[in-house]
Design a protein around this motif. Structure first.
Motif, PDB file in Angstrom:
ATOM      1  N   PRO A  49       0.835  -1.208   0.000  1.00 16.64           N
ATOM      2  CA  PRO A  49       0.000   0.000   0.000  1.00 16.64           C
ATOM      3  C   PRO A  49       0.869   1.257   0.000  1.00 16.64           C
ATOM      4  O   PRO A  49       1.149   1.845   1.047  1.00 16.64           O
ATOM      5  CB  PRO A  49      -0.816  -0.136   1.291  1.00 16.64           C
ATOM      6  N   PRO A  52      -3.234   4.251   0.512  1.00 20.94           N
ATOM      7  CA  PRO A  52      -4.074   3.155   1.014  1.00 20.94           C
ATOM      8  C   PRO A  52      -3.843   2.943   2.512  1.00 20.94           C
ATOM      9  O   PRO A  52      -2.749   3.191   3.023  1.00 20.94           O
ATOM     10  CB  PRO A  52      -3.594   1.938   0.209  1.00 20.94           C
ATOM     11  N   SER A  53      -4.856   2.490   3.199  1.00 18.52           N
ATOM     12  CA  SER A  53      -4.739   2.254   4.638  1.00 18.52           C
ATOM     13  C   SER A  53      -3.880   1.034   4.921  1.00 18.52           C
ATOM     14  O   SER A  53      -4.064  -0.028   4.322  1.00 18.52           O
ATOM     15  CB  SER A  53      -6.131   2.058   5.245  1.00 18.52           C
ATOM     16  N   GLU A  59      -4.001  -0.519   7.670  1.00 16.83           N
ATOM     17  CA  GLU A  59      -4.842  -1.429   8.450  1.00 16.83           C
ATOM     18  C   GLU A  59      -5.498  -2.490   7.563  1.00 16.83           C
ATOM     19  O   GLU A  59      -5.817  -3.583   8.026  1.00 16.83           O
ATOM     20  CB  GLU A  59      -5.929  -0.633   9.187  1.00 16.83           C
ATOM     21  N   ASN A  60      -5.710  -2.164   6.293  1.00 22.42           N
ATOM     22  CA  ASN A  60      -6.347  -3.120   5.379  1.00 22.42           C
ATOM     23  C   ASN A  60      -5.348  -4.044   4.688  1.00 22.42           C
ATOM     24  O   ASN A  60      -5.732  -4.869   3.860  1.00 22.42           O
ATOM     25  CB  ASN A  60      -7.149  -2.358   4.315  1.00 22.42           C
ATOM     26  N   PHE A  61      -4.070  -3.893   5.022  1.00 21.81           N
ATOM     27  CA  PHE A  61      -3.036  -4.706   4.381  1.00 21.81           C
ATOM     28  C   PHE A  61      -3.177  -6.167   4.791  1.00 21.81           C
ATOM     29  O   PHE A  61      -3.400  -6.483   5.965  1.00 21.81           O
ATOM     30  CB  PHE A  61      -1.648  -4.190   4.767  1.00 21.81           C
ATOM     31  N   ARG A  62      -3.051  -7.048   3.821  1.00 21.55           N
ATOM     32  CA  ARG A  62      -3.122  -8.485   4.077  1.00 21.55           C
ATOM     33  C   ARG A  62      -1.869  -9.160   3.530  1.00 21.55           C
ATOM     34  O   ARG A  62      -1.408  -8.844   2.432  1.00 21.55           O
ATOM     35  CB  ARG A  62      -4.358  -9.105   3.414  1.00 21.55           C
ATOM     36  N   ARG A  69       4.202  -5.619  10.528  1.00 20.84           N
ATOM     37  CA  ARG A  69       3.026  -6.446  10.296  1.00 20.84           C
ATOM     38  C   ARG A  69       3.373  -7.736   9.566  1.00 20.84           C
ATOM     39  O   ARG A  69       2.871  -8.809   9.892  1.00 20.84           O
ATOM     40  CB  ARG A  69       1.981  -5.647   9.495  1.00 20.84           C
ATOM     41  N   PHE A  94      -3.524  -2.554  15.950  1.00 22.82           N
ATOM     42  CA  PHE A  94      -2.980  -3.760  15.330  1.00 22.82           C
ATOM     43  C   PHE A  94      -2.221  -4.588  16.360  1.00 22.82           C
ATOM     44  O   PHE A  94      -2.364  -5.813  16.427  1.00 22.82           O
ATOM     45  CB  PHE A  94      -2.057  -3.383  14.170  1.00 22.82           C
TER      46      PHE A  94
END
Length: 260
Positions: free
Chosen positions: A59, A113-114, A116-119, A168, A213
């Motif tokens: 992101p 992009p956030s 927090e939405n990272f996968r 993360r 997180f």
């Protein structure tokens, strides 16, 4: 007199030969330096383009994209100064394209992009590539900042963003591998990895206690550790516990250890 003339002519010829040799050496040295400069800038362009090609997994903000494109822009401009013929024409065409992309990013910066939405990607190969991309991106960001080409505020924000993503990935990877090891009944390895993840999380939580997180992953890791301990108790007391260290490649990519 004839002998003197012959000696003078021989001396003049020797001087001409020496002079020609010196000029030729200078030309060869200049050509070698020219090729070295082109090669150096070519390496910069290739490295940066490789990072750009993998930004779809990350992101990225408009600021870091602008840093990457400007790096290519500078390398192309330098290459034009040393290139000639067809190579020079190719560099000039590419520079025109890059100039357009840089101006477009300046006029219409994309919304970051956030995180927090990272996968995390699904397989280890993709994870390794993502880790390498972030490391290269961070190194490029620092190098450009050291050259005075990145605003200090932008540098601090983007470095923090990359650090957060690396955190993360590291934590998610350890927990994911711990789950996989538990599923394979490799309770020793599983417990080792989840404990390592918890230690990392507790250290970071002390520094950033309000990070949602971190709080979420601490609870997830604790729950997984309880599951592992319960499964280990239910297993046969004589069942060997694996001591394998899965994912050593991923751990090595995070060396040396960072202080979060």
């Amino acid at each position: 007199m004839s002998l003197i003339m012959i000696l003078v002519l021989i001396g003049a010829l020797l001087l001409l030969i020496i002079g020609y040799s010196i000029i030729q050496q200078q030309k060869e040295r200049a050509e070698a330096e020219r090729r070295l400069e082109i090669s150096r800038h070519r390496a910069i362009i290739d490295e940066t383009e490789n990072v750009l090609s993998n930004t779809g997994m990350v992101p990225c903000s408009g600021n870091i994209m602008l840093v990457l494109y400007k790096r290519i822009q500078d390398a192309l401009a330098q290459s034009i100064a040393f290139a000639s013929g067809q190579s020079r024409n190719e560099y000039e065409k590419r520079l025109i394209d890059i100039n357009g992309q840089v101006e477009s990013l300046k006029l219409n910066p994309p919304t970051p992009p956030s995180i927090e939405n990272f996968r995390l990607p699904d397989n280890d190969k993709q994870i390794l590539e993502l880790v390498r991309t972030l490391k290269k991106m961070k190194a490029i960001l620092r190098a450009e900042h050291n050259k005075g080409k990145v605003d200090p505020t932008v540098f601090a924000e983007e470095e923090m963003r990359i650090d957060s993503l690396q955190l993360r990935i590291n934590v998610e990877s350890m927990i994911s591998r711990a789950r996989a090891a538990c599923f394979m009944k490799q309770y020793g390895s599983s417990k080792q990895m989840v404990t390592k993840a918890l230690n990392t999380l507790h250290t970071i939580k002390a520094q950033t206690p309000n990070d949602p997180f971190i709080a979420k992953k601490v609870e997830e890791a604790k729950q997984l550790l309880d599951e592992i301990m319960g499964a280990q108790k239910l297993s046969s007391p004589h069942q060997p516990i694996s001591n394998s260290k899965d994912g050593d490649d991923l751990d090595m990519l995070f060396q040396p250890k960072k202080k979060w």
